[in-house]
Design a protein around this motif. Sequence first.
Motif, PDB file in Angstrom:
ATOM      1  N   MET A 184      34.206 -28.160   2.942  1.00  0.00           N
ATOM      2  CA  MET A 184      33.400 -28.523   3.829  1.00  0.00           C
ATOM      3  C   MET A 184      32.075 -27.742   4.205  1.00  0.00           C
ATOM      4  N   GLN A 185      31.724 -26.981   3.147  1.00  0.00           N
ATOM      5  CA  GLN A 185      30.466 -26.324   3.309  1.00  0.00           C
ATOM      6  C   GLN A 185      29.747 -26.149   2.000  1.00  0.00           C
ATOM      7  N   VAL A 186      29.610 -27.281   1.518  1.00  0.00           N
ATOM      8  CA  VAL A 186      28.924 -27.436   0.210  1.00  0.00           C
ATOM      9  C   VAL A 186      27.368 -27.642   0.748  1.00  0.00           C
ATOM     10  N   PRO A 187      26.368 -26.707  -0.378  1.00  0.00           N
ATOM     11  CA  PRO A 187      25.022 -26.463   0.050  1.00  0.00           C
ATOM     12  C   PRO A 187      24.286 -28.041  -0.151  1.00  0.00           C
ATOM     13  N   THR A 188      23.297 -28.349   0.605  1.00  0.00           N
ATOM     14  CA  THR A 188      22.787 -29.479   0.502  1.00  0.00           C
ATOM     15  C   THR A 188      21.480 -29.236  -0.468  1.00  0.00           C
ATOM     16  N   GLY A 189      21.034 -30.351  -1.123  1.00  0.00           N
ATOM     17  CA  GLY A 189      19.754 -30.052  -2.033  1.00  0.00           C
ATOM     18  C   GLY A 189      20.078 -29.004  -3.050  1.00  0.00           C
ATOM     19  N   ASN A 190      19.181 -28.312  -3.390  1.00  0.00           N
ATOM     20  CA  ASN A 190      19.316 -27.509  -4.614  1.00  0.00           C
ATOM     21  C   ASN A 190      19.959 -26.346  -4.204  1.00  0.00           C
ATOM     22  N   ILE A 311      21.335 -41.525  -2.249  1.00  0.00           N
ATOM     23  CA  ILE A 311      22.408 -40.921  -3.197  1.00  0.00           C
ATOM     24  C   ILE A 311      21.867 -39.465  -3.156  1.00  0.00           C
ATOM     25  N   ASN A 312      20.667 -39.235  -3.588  1.00  0.00           N
ATOM     26  CA  ASN A 312      20.144 -38.180  -4.104  1.00  0.00           C
ATOM     27  C   ASN A 312      20.239 -37.120  -3.117  1.00  0.00           C
TER      28      ASN A 312
END
Length: 314
Positions: A184-190, A311-312
């Motif tokens: 539930m805590q996946v980093p967004t972007g890079n 999607i990105n």
Amino acid sequence: MRISTYWSQQQAVNQMLENQSRLAVTQQQISSGSKLLSPADDPAGAARALDLNSYDTAIQQYARNISSATSRLGIEDSALSSATTLLQSARTLALEGLNGSQSDASRQAIATQLDQQIAQLQQIANTQDANGEYLFAGNATRTQPFTQAANGSIVYAGDQGQRQVALAPGQTVATGDPGSAVFMQVPTGNGSFAVNAASTNTGTGVVGSTAVSDPTLWSPAGYSIQFTAPGTYQVLDATSTVIASGSYSDGGSISFKGISITLNGTPAAGDTFAVAPSGTQSVFASLQSIAAALATPADTATQRAAAGNQINAA
């Protein structure tokens, strides 16, 4: 001094009785396998024996804890390996969906495959051990951690706890991880910043690779890339102050504040891209966002660009 015959005989009898008593004690020690038959035999030795019994009991418990932790962590490792394989497959499908040669029908088929993988990922996240306890529920091991809400989103019902077991005096190890941290805590972007295209964009600009090129210059804050013309942009900070500007061509890079952002396609005048520090989101929400983007008809270049940005950003 005169010694009576009776006294002499009594001494001999006493000695025999004492020897019999010692023999009986020795026989009991041999049969029981224990030197101490009662604390009175050796109070100091009895105290040491009790200490040793306590140590032995503790060591046996530690051994059971190690066995249980090894088994539970082995099951978690297997579950996470399965989840990794599934997510790699989902990434491949997402890249296929970005291919401009895909039709709406083929994109819908990919979206359907992603929906199936989301269901499989939910099953993995609800993995149970041999005792029927959920691995990724934190301390609420009897509660199914991941359920589907009425709106279709996957929600977490466990807690944030992490179970610990003792392996030795003063030494513990975690026997699992809460699902909130894993799924539930996946980093967004890079991981440092994320770029999102405005839903009102009318051009074909799609966010490509992003990176922090100079960490000493990067200042985590909100920025906006605005295109004043198809080949011209300016970067504004949170106070709407222009901090950078320049020209752009298809596949080119926009750099400012120690970061670089590659854009593919041609943004139209008025198109904007928001840059913000990375946050976190559910891996389920990411996959569902990708599936939704692929399921949406994209007949025009602008629609395909919007789907690509969605999607990105997932």
